[in-house]
Design an enzyme around this catalytic site. Sequence first.
Site, PDB file in Angstrom:
ATOM      1  N   TYR A 178      29.948  35.325  39.391  1.00 33.27           N
ATOM      2  CA  TYR A 178      30.761  34.940  40.533  1.00 33.27           C
ATOM      3  C   TYR A 178      30.242  33.567  40.916  1.00 33.27           C
ATOM      4  O   TYR A 178      29.043  33.307  40.782  1.00 33.27           O
ATOM      5  CB  TYR A 178      30.538  35.888  41.712  1.00 33.27           C
ATOM      6  N   ASP A 206      39.333  37.928  39.533  1.00 33.41           N
ATOM      7  CA  ASP A 206      40.221  38.867  40.236  1.00 33.41           C
ATOM      8  C   ASP A 206      39.777  39.149  41.665  1.00 33.41           C
ATOM      9  O   ASP A 206      40.310  40.035  42.319  1.00 33.41           O
ATOM     10  CB  ASP A 206      40.329  40.186  39.456  1.00 33.41           C
ATOM     11  N   HIS A 274      39.355  45.322  37.700  1.00 31.71           N
ATOM     12  CA  HIS A 274      38.042  45.534  38.320  1.00 31.71           C
ATOM     13  C   HIS A 274      37.781  47.034  38.532  1.00 31.71           C
ATOM     14  O   HIS A 274      37.165  47.445  39.516  1.00 31.71           O
ATOM     15  CB  HIS A 274      37.987  44.790  39.659  1.00 31.71           C
ATOM     16  N   ARG A 277      38.945  48.528  41.881  1.00 31.08           N
ATOM     17  CA  ARG A 277      38.074  48.363  43.045  1.00 31.08           C
ATOM     18  C   ARG A 277      38.495  47.221  43.954  1.00 31.08           C
ATOM     19  O   ARG A 277      37.889  47.017  45.001  1.00 31.08           O
ATOM     20  CB  ARG A 277      36.628  48.084  42.583  1.00 31.08           C
ATOM     21  N   ARG A 312      38.014  56.473  28.864  1.00 30.31           N
ATOM     22  CA  ARG A 312      37.068  57.597  28.855  1.00 30.31           C
ATOM     23  C   ARG A 312      37.035  58.333  27.511  1.00 30.31           C
ATOM     24  O   ARG A 312      36.140  59.141  27.279  1.00 30.31           O
ATOM     25  CB  ARG A 312      37.433  58.611  29.956  1.00 30.31           C
TER      26      ARG A 312
HETATM   27  C1  LIG Z   1      29.639  50.028  40.181  1.00 30.13           C
HETATM   28  C2  LIG Z   1      30.508  48.925  39.638  1.00 30.13           C
HETATM   29  C3  LIG Z   1      30.142  47.617  39.849  1.00 30.13           C
HETATM   30  C4  LIG Z   1      30.927  46.586  39.326  1.00 30.13           C
HETATM   31  N1  LIG Z   1      30.511  45.308  39.494  1.00 30.13           N
HETATM   32  C5  LIG Z   1      31.232  44.294  38.928  1.00 30.13           C
HETATM   33  C6  LIG Z   1      30.784  42.963  39.029  1.00 30.13           C
HETATM   34  O1  LIG Z   1      29.755  42.670  39.641  1.00 30.13           O
HETATM   35  N2  LIG Z   1      31.537  42.000  38.428  1.00 30.13           N
HETATM   36  C7  LIG Z   1      32.699  42.287  37.754  1.00 30.13           C
HETATM   37  O2  LIG Z   1      33.342  41.393  37.210  1.00 30.13           O
HETATM   38  N3  LIG Z   1      33.134  43.565  37.645  1.00 30.13           N
HETATM   39  C8  LIG Z   1      32.431  44.554  38.215  1.00 30.13           C
HETATM   40  N4  LIG Z   1      32.870  45.845  38.088  1.00 30.13           N
HETATM   41  C9  LIG Z   1      34.089  46.127  37.303  1.00 30.13           C
HETATM   42  C10 LIG Z   1      33.727  46.391  35.837  1.00 30.13           C
HETATM   43  O3  LIG Z   1      33.334  45.214  35.190  1.00 30.13           O
HETATM   44  C11 LIG Z   1      34.915  46.947  35.069  1.00 30.13           C
HETATM   45  O4  LIG Z   1      35.997  46.048  35.169  1.00 30.13           O
HETATM   46  C12 LIG Z   1      35.353  48.340  35.523  1.00 30.13           C
HETATM   47  O5  LIG Z   1      34.251  49.127  35.853  1.00 30.13           O
HETATM   48  C13 LIG Z   1      36.161  49.018  34.418  1.00 30.13           C
HETATM   49  O6  LIG Z   1      36.659  50.242  34.849  1.00 30.13           O
HETATM   50  P1  LIG Z   1      35.947  51.652  34.528  1.00 30.13           P
HETATM   51  O7  LIG Z   1      34.773  51.752  35.463  1.00 30.13           O
HETATM   52  O8  LIG Z   1      37.005  52.633  34.830  1.00 30.13           O
HETATM   53  O9  LIG Z   1      35.528  51.624  33.083  1.00 30.13           O
HETATM   54  C14 LIG Z   1      32.110  46.882  38.621  1.00 30.13           C
HETATM   55  C15 LIG Z   1      32.481  48.213  38.428  1.00 30.13           C
HETATM   56  C16 LIG Z   1      31.694  49.234  38.937  1.00 30.13           C
HETATM   57  C17 LIG Z   1      32.100  50.654  38.690  1.00 30.13           C
END
Ligand SMILES: Cc1cc2nc3c(=O)[nH]c(=O)nc-3n(C[C@H](O)[C@H](O)[C@H](O)COP(=O)(O)O)c2cc1C
Length: 385
Positions: A178, A206, A274, A277, A312
């Site tokens: 970031y 994103d 993401h 999220r 998954r």
């Molecule tokens: C606990 C957690 C922390 C994450 N932190 C980041 C992050 O710091 N930067 C980022 O680009 N994506 C982050 N992500 C998104 C992941 O890179 C990824 O896009 C996402 O987990 C994929 O979906 P899935 O968990 O269903 O496999 C995070 C996801 C989770 C679950």
Amino acid sequence: MHSSFLLLPFLPAALAARPFLNEPTTGIDEALANTPAGTLPDLQGIVGLPDFDWAARRYMNVSDYTYYRNGAAGEWSYRNNLEAYNRFRLRPRMMVDVTNIESTLPTTILGHNFSAPFFISPCSRGGLAHPDAEKNFVRAAGAENILYIPAFFATLSMEEIAAEKPSNDSQTLFQQVYLSSNDTETQQLFDRIEGLGTKAIVFTVDSAADGNRHRAARYGVGSADSSYTYITWDYYNKLQNMTSLPVIPKGIQSVEDVKLAIEHGAPAVFLSNHGGRQLDGSPSALEVALEIYEEDPQLFRQIEIYADGGVRYGADVLKLLALGVRAVGLGRPFMYANTYGVEGVQRAIQLLKREIAIDAGNLGVPDLKAIDASYVKWVNNGWYS
Ligand SMILES: Cc1cc2nc3c(=O)[nH]c(=O)nc-3n(C[C@H](O)[C@H](O)[C@H](O)COP(=O)(O)O)c2cc1C
């Protein structure tokens, strides 16, 4: 008339009402019923990636588990990420020699060799699951020869993470970032990343605004990135001039932005919402990959396209590869697997490698590189919609 015919008009509604299942019921509750809260079941009892979620939910404290598990707002995109794969049925082909399928899993990502077309997506705060935090991801990814992309907000520093690589620097890592609006800081960060022997920068695009995370807000474990951030293609071009490393935009969610990435000289794009999220209502990577395919399948040849979100099972990976996605990321499954430390992460990798191979075999794919869109019926069959 048979009485059940009278129910036919209501069938779509009945299917639509099928409840969301975070972890499909495959008998784990019965098989591992005796696992006391706060302990982990034997690793051999974990038979698939969703099981790690089950184990982590019982083992971790509720706020730490919530930080991993949460999605934005009502979590519709989080759910959709998980459900999207099952809206499309496979089209298995028979009488095909698939006996060499396992040997065809290896692939390249930006020219680097890996044993399988999937990787560990960047997730912050690996230390919530295990005291060795991100070290376990480096070790397991190294042992299994898959790509690991450490997160900018990892528990350990980039230097501590890089120090876990073998001394001969044989392991390839990319680094997620970031960025602030301070170019001097960005330059210093990029120089540090290059100095560690990292092979690419993954720039998360994103999250220009704060994440809206209801579940996480209840425990005060929301997004760490709370400001509006200046992220434009002009800015992206400026970044490319600040490093010799490839800069991969992560979080691309439309075919228009894939075309713009090509115009702006991106070496690859990373389809992601993401993990659901950030923006509730954003599409799953499978839907975006299908949008790209329907607009112009050649785009997958013009630029390497990676994707993550809700993967998954081996069959989920196959559906993304079938459209032309080069490599597939997983976040939460590896974060949950890390409750077991390096052995857990390695088992997750091994389970997925095996599922990809046997699912491809049963699908009638002789060579994973030969999978194409004809192996999936790209008609939304309405299940779980
Ligand atoms: C606990 C957690 C922390 C994450 N932190 C980041 C992050 O710091 N930067 C980022 O680009 N994506 C982050 N992500 C998104 C992941 O890179 C990824 O896009 C996402 O987990 C994929 O979906 P899935 O968990 O269903 O496999 C995070 C996801 C989770 C679950």
